[in-house]
Design an enzyme around this catalytic site. Sequence first.
Site, PDB file in Angstrom:
ATOM      1  N   ASP A  20      52.141  48.461  32.715  1.00 30.18           N
ATOM      2  CA  ASP A  20      53.374  47.657  32.737  1.00 30.18           C
ATOM      3  C   ASP A  20      53.132  46.235  32.206  1.00 30.18           C
ATOM      4  OD1 ASP A  20      56.003  47.144  33.157  1.00 30.18           O
ATOM      5  OD2 ASP A  20      55.877  46.989  35.337  1.00 30.18           O
ATOM      6  N   GLY A  21      54.183  45.661  31.631  1.00 30.88           N
ATOM      7  CA  GLY A  21      54.128  44.257  31.210  1.00 30.88           C
ATOM      8  C   GLY A  21      54.011  44.042  29.710  1.00 30.88           C
ATOM      9  N   HIS A  37      53.800  46.844  22.875  1.00 33.59           N
ATOM     10  CA  HIS A  37      53.309  48.222  23.015  1.00 33.59           C
ATOM     11  C   HIS A  37      52.101  48.466  22.105  1.00 33.59           C
ATOM     12  CE1 HIS A  37      56.627  48.910  25.575  1.00 33.59           C
ATOM     13  NE2 HIS A  37      57.554  48.966  24.634  1.00 33.59           N
ATOM     14  N   THR A  66      60.735  59.680  31.837  1.00 35.27           N
ATOM     15  CA  THR A  66      62.006  60.369  31.564  1.00 35.27           C
ATOM     16  C   THR A  66      63.170  59.372  31.603  1.00 35.27           C
ATOM     17  OG1 THR A  66      61.909  60.998  33.903  1.00 35.27           O
ATOM     18  CG2 THR A  66      61.410  62.721  32.311  1.00 35.27           C
ATOM     19  N   GLU A  67      62.947  58.205  32.204  1.00 32.66           N
ATOM     20  CA  GLU A  67      63.986  57.169  32.266  1.00 32.66           C
ATOM     21  C   GLU A  67      63.939  56.233  31.051  1.00 32.66           C
ATOM     22  OE1 GLU A  67      62.060  58.007  35.068  1.00 32.66           O
ATOM     23  OE2 GLU A  67      63.763  59.232  35.694  1.00 32.66           O
ATOM     24  N   ARG A  71      66.150  53.050  26.870  1.00 36.19           N
ATOM     25  CA  ARG A  71      65.770  51.858  26.082  1.00 36.19           C
ATOM     26  C   ARG A  71      66.387  51.915  24.682  1.00 36.19           C
ATOM     27  NH1 ARG A  71      60.050  49.454  27.962  1.00 36.19           N
ATOM     28  NH2 ARG A  71      60.399  49.814  30.154  1.00 36.19           N
ATOM     29  N   LEU A 131      35.104  63.742  29.601  1.00 29.33           N
ATOM     30  CA  LEU A 131      36.218  62.922  30.114  1.00 29.33           C
ATOM     31  C   LEU A 131      37.527  63.613  29.747  1.00 29.33           C
ATOM     32  CD1 LEU A 131      37.370  60.102  31.132  1.00 29.33           C
ATOM     33  CD2 LEU A 131      37.211  59.351  28.761  1.00 29.33           C
ATOM     34  N   ARG A 181      48.654  49.596  38.781  1.00 30.36           N
ATOM     35  CA  ARG A 181      49.824  49.135  38.045  1.00 30.36           C
ATOM     36  C   ARG A 181      49.605  47.671  37.678  1.00 30.36           C
ATOM     37  NH1 ARG A 181      56.030  50.632  38.585  1.00 30.36           N
ATOM     38  NH2 ARG A 181      56.808  49.340  36.894  1.00 30.36           N
TER      39      ARG A 181
HETATM   40  C1  FPP Z   1      55.933  49.352  30.297  1.00 30.82           C
HETATM   41  O1  FPP Z   1      56.027  47.999  29.936  1.00 30.82           O
HETATM   42  C2  FPP Z   1      55.302  50.086  29.206  1.00 30.82           C
HETATM   43  C3  FPP Z   1      55.861  51.146  28.581  1.00 30.82           C
HETATM   44  C4  FPP Z   1      57.161  51.716  28.948  1.00 30.82           C
HETATM   45  C5  FPP Z   1      55.167  51.815  27.464  1.00 30.82           C
HETATM   46  C6  FPP Z   1      53.685  51.840  27.529  1.00 30.82           C
HETATM   47  C7  FPP Z   1      53.159  52.409  26.294  1.00 30.82           C
HETATM   48  C8  FPP Z   1      52.030  52.037  25.650  1.00 30.82           C
HETATM   49  C9  FPP Z   1      51.096  51.013  26.130  1.00 30.82           C
HETATM   50  C10 FPP Z   1      51.659  52.683  24.386  1.00 30.82           C
HETATM   51  C11 FPP Z   1      51.673  54.164  24.504  1.00 30.82           C
HETATM   52  C12 FPP Z   1      50.440  54.763  24.060  1.00 30.82           C
HETATM   53  C13 FPP Z   1      50.331  56.044  23.690  1.00 30.82           C
HETATM   54  C14 FPP Z   1      49.016  56.571  23.310  1.00 30.82           C
HETATM   55  C15 FPP Z   1      51.451  56.957  23.651  1.00 30.82           C
HETATM   56  P1  FPP Z   1      57.454  47.369  29.676  1.00 30.82           P
HETATM   57  O2  FPP Z   1      57.817  47.612  28.254  1.00 30.82           O
HETATM   58  O3  FPP Z   1      58.434  47.892  30.668  1.00 30.82           O
HETATM   59  O4  FPP Z   1      57.139  45.850  29.912  1.00 30.82           O
HETATM   60  P2  FPP Z   1      58.094  44.781  30.626  1.00 30.82           P
HETATM   61  O5  FPP Z   1      58.322  45.255  32.036  1.00 30.82           O
HETATM   62  O6  FPP Z   1      57.276  43.527  30.561  1.00 30.82           O
HETATM   63  O7  FPP Z   1      59.348  44.714  29.812  1.00 30.82           O
END
Ligand code: FPP
Length: 233
Positions: A20-21, A37, A66-67, A71, A131, A181
């Site tokens: 997250d973040g 991302h 799934t939510e 976005r 792994l 998290r």
């Molecule tokens: C949550 O942060 C993060 C996500 C919903 C996506 C996480 C995905 C990746 C790190 C890349 C995916 C990698 C692969 C290999 C598929 P947020 O966007 O909700 O952050 P915020 O709360 O600060 O807005």
Amino acid sequence: MFKKRIRTDKLPQHIAFIMDGNGRWAKERLLPRSAGHTAGVYALKRVIQSAYELGIRCVTFYAFSTENWKRPKEEIDALFDIFRNFLRENREEYLKKDIKLVILGDMSRFPDDIRRQVEEIGEKTKDCGRLAVSIAFNYGSRDEIMMAARKLCQNGLEFTEENFRRCLYTRDIPDPDIIVRTSGEMRLSNFLLYQAAYSELFFVKKYWPDFGYNDLVDIINRFSKRNRRFGSV
Ligand code: FPP
């Protein structure tokens, strides 16, 4: 970089991450969310390499829930592109390094090319034993539990815990010992709700793109001091 030392021989078997973040990390730098991302994938790769070096047997990453379909389309497209590139870039390396790739989630909404790549890598790496890297993509725990219950009924199986577990996306991996998290939020957000029954939870203030080796070592050291009783005394 100064690398912290693991101060225990009691390693967790499986660590799961709620990454997250990314959005806030990008916002602080006046960048689009997708840049967060992209930085997040670098962190994910760092953590996979760290787990590999440390001898952890299984890591799971919550990449798309799934939510997350709620976005903006451009963010969803960016996440699918990141997923596609991740699969392409790591195909050969995983096989060489004895890493198994597992996907958790409903793949029916994946574009065909991604589904094909997932099936191909999954098949090629299915016997890799050093792994297991699981990516939860289009994953939701409630959805998983409903799906597993439906499967049990449809296949006429007896309603036992063992049979139920076999119907979950996580059928091939152990329950997580640790769920991490990042970003300071303290909730599970529909992630591994069934499997988290006895997981130790760690909440880290850092945003996911800033998470790395030393943070992982810190968590493992703190985990080794927790007293896990599994309902016993
Ligand atoms: C949550 O942060 C993060 C996500 C919903 C996506 C996480 C995905 C990746 C790190 C890349 C995916 C990698 C692969 C290999 C598929 P947020 O966007 O909700 O952050 P915020 O709360 O600060 O807005």
